[in-house]
Design an enzyme around this catalytic site. Structure first.
Site, mmCIF file in Angstrom:
data_model
loop_
_atom_site.group_PDB
_atom_site.id
_atom_site.type_symbol
_atom_site.label_atom_id
_atom_site.label_comp_id
_atom_site.label_asym_id
_atom_site.label_seq_id
_atom_site.Cartn_x
_atom_site.Cartn_y
_atom_site.Cartn_z
ATOM 1 N N ASP A 1 -10.133 -4.614 0.300
ATOM 2 C CA ASP A 1 -10.572 -3.762 1.167
ATOM 3 C C ASP A 1 -12.004 -4.485 0.947
ATOM 4 O O ASP A 1 -12.486 -4.689 -0.359
ATOM 5 C CB ASP A 1 -10.189 -2.353 1.656
ATOM 6 C CG ASP A 1 -10.180 -2.058 0.950
ATOM 7 O OD1 ASP A 1 -11.191 -1.438 -0.549
ATOM 8 O OD2 ASP A 1 -10.055 -0.368 1.044
ATOM 9 N N ASN B 1 -7.918 11.913 2.579
ATOM 10 C CA ASN B 1 -7.252 12.213 4.198
ATOM 11 C C ASN B 1 -5.692 10.848 4.508
ATOM 12 O O ASN B 1 -4.689 10.693 5.590
ATOM 13 C CB ASN B 1 -7.861 11.402 5.639
ATOM 14 C CG ASN B 1 -8.188 10.121 5.369
ATOM 15 O OD1 ASN B 1 -7.793 9.350 4.714
ATOM 16 N ND2 ASN B 1 -9.214 9.545 6.718
ATOM 17 N N HIS C 1 -5.623 8.166 3.957
ATOM 18 C CA HIS C 1 -5.437 6.623 3.789
ATOM 19 C C HIS C 1 -5.037 5.661 3.183
ATOM 20 O O HIS C 1 -5.063 5.993 1.453
ATOM 21 C CB HIS C 1 -6.990 6.016 4.653
ATOM 22 C CG HIS C 1 -7.519 5.860 3.566
ATOM 23 N ND1 HIS C 1 -9.392 5.745 3.548
ATOM 24 C CD2 HIS C 1 -8.302 5.957 2.816
ATOM 25 C CE1 HIS C 1 -10.252 6.091 3.259
ATOM 26 N NE2 HIS C 1 -9.279 5.502 1.579
ATOM 27 N N GLU D 1 -6.439 4.180 8.267
ATOM 28 C CA GLU D 1 -7.030 5.015 9.041
ATOM 29 C C GLU D 1 -5.934 6.209 9.354
ATOM 30 O O GLU D 1 -5.018 4.954 10.109
ATOM 31 C CB GLU D 1 -8.308 5.920 9.703
ATOM 32 C CG GLU D 1 -9.392 4.820 8.439
ATOM 33 C CD GLU D 1 -10.146 6.137 7.273
ATOM 34 O OE1 GLU D 1 -8.739 6.340 7.142
ATOM 35 O OE2 GLU D 1 -11.013 5.384 7.858
#
Ligand code: GLP
Length: 235
Positions: free
Chosen positions: A67, A135, A137, A142
């Protein structure tokens, strides 16, 4: 999913290193998808040390980023700068064997399509190194009702916008470019590295085995060849 727990991050790094080296010895042209962040750092440090002793082992290694932040200059906390420092320079991976994401491209949709085509030509990913977002991800996939299969531009969750990599950066990215969940799950082997503070809840959710798009890392339970290395000590 094979789960192994370690008290210290360096122990996790050592185990991750032995897995990666084993794969490279069997397949010198390995396509390595590389996450950034603090969890894979000890692994990358071990690889850099190995390169000092046996540089030739990495002569054919190919590296694909997982990413990239959108809007950051490549020098300023970017994934590109991170990979250059910790993998590309120490392992002497030249430009032909590194598939940089251009998050400054004028047309980011085009850039995603370019990366998608590249993954098709170079892939499948032989070994995908992942970290776990607080979270849940993976990369910048996400939590959502529906996950994107392929490379896309993601709106970053507030928690992701506070990641330590960009804390000191004057520019605060709100978007990222990331491989999609299917790209990740198409990897032959996956190595998920979990460390760092504030991850207790995420660890619990992952290890519960419940699969939901609201916790993207849980999709890894659907893959047949995942090692999940977890640091237990709170930092
Ligand atoms: C960031 C990166 C991910 C990384 C994750 C975990 O959001 N985009 O690729 O894997 O955070 O990072 P860390 O290991 O520093 O907790």
């Amino acid at each position: 999913m094979r789960i192994a727990e370690f008290e210290e991050i360096d122990q996790m790094g050592q185990k991750a290193f032995s897995i990666v080296m084993d794969e490279i010895e069997h397949n010198p042209q390995l396509l390595l998808c590389a996450a950034t962040g603090s969890s894979p750092l000890p692994l990358y440090r071990n690889l850099a040390e190995e390169a000092k002793k046996r540089a030739a082992v990495f002569d054919e290694l190919r590296v694909l980023p997982l990413d990239e932040w959108v809007g950051l200059p490549s020098s300023d906390g970017s994934c590109h700068a991170f990979l250059q420092k910790h993998i590309l320079r120490p392992l002497k991976v030249d430009q032909e064997r590194y598939f940089r994401f251009n998050a400054a491209a004028e047309d980011l949709k085009e850039e995603c399509l370019r990366i998608q085509a590249l993954v098709k030509v170079q892939g499948p990913i032989d070994l995908c190194i992942l970290g776990l977002g607080k979270n849940g991800h993976l990369g910048f996939n996400e939590p959502a009702d529906e996950l994107q299969p392929h490379c896309h531009i993601a709106d970053l969750a507030v928690q992701s916008q506070q990641h330590s990599m960009i804390l000191d950066s004057s520019i605060k990215p709100t978007q990222g470019i990331t491989l999609g969940i299917q790209d990740i799950l198409s990897s032959k082997r996956i190595l998920l590295l979990v460390s760092g503070s504030g991850k207790e809840e995420a660890k619990k959710k992952l290890l519960s085995g419940d699969i939901t798009s609201q916790f993207p890392a849980s999709l890894l339970w659907k893959h047949h060849n995942v090692d999940c290395l977890v640091v237990t000590k709170k930092s």
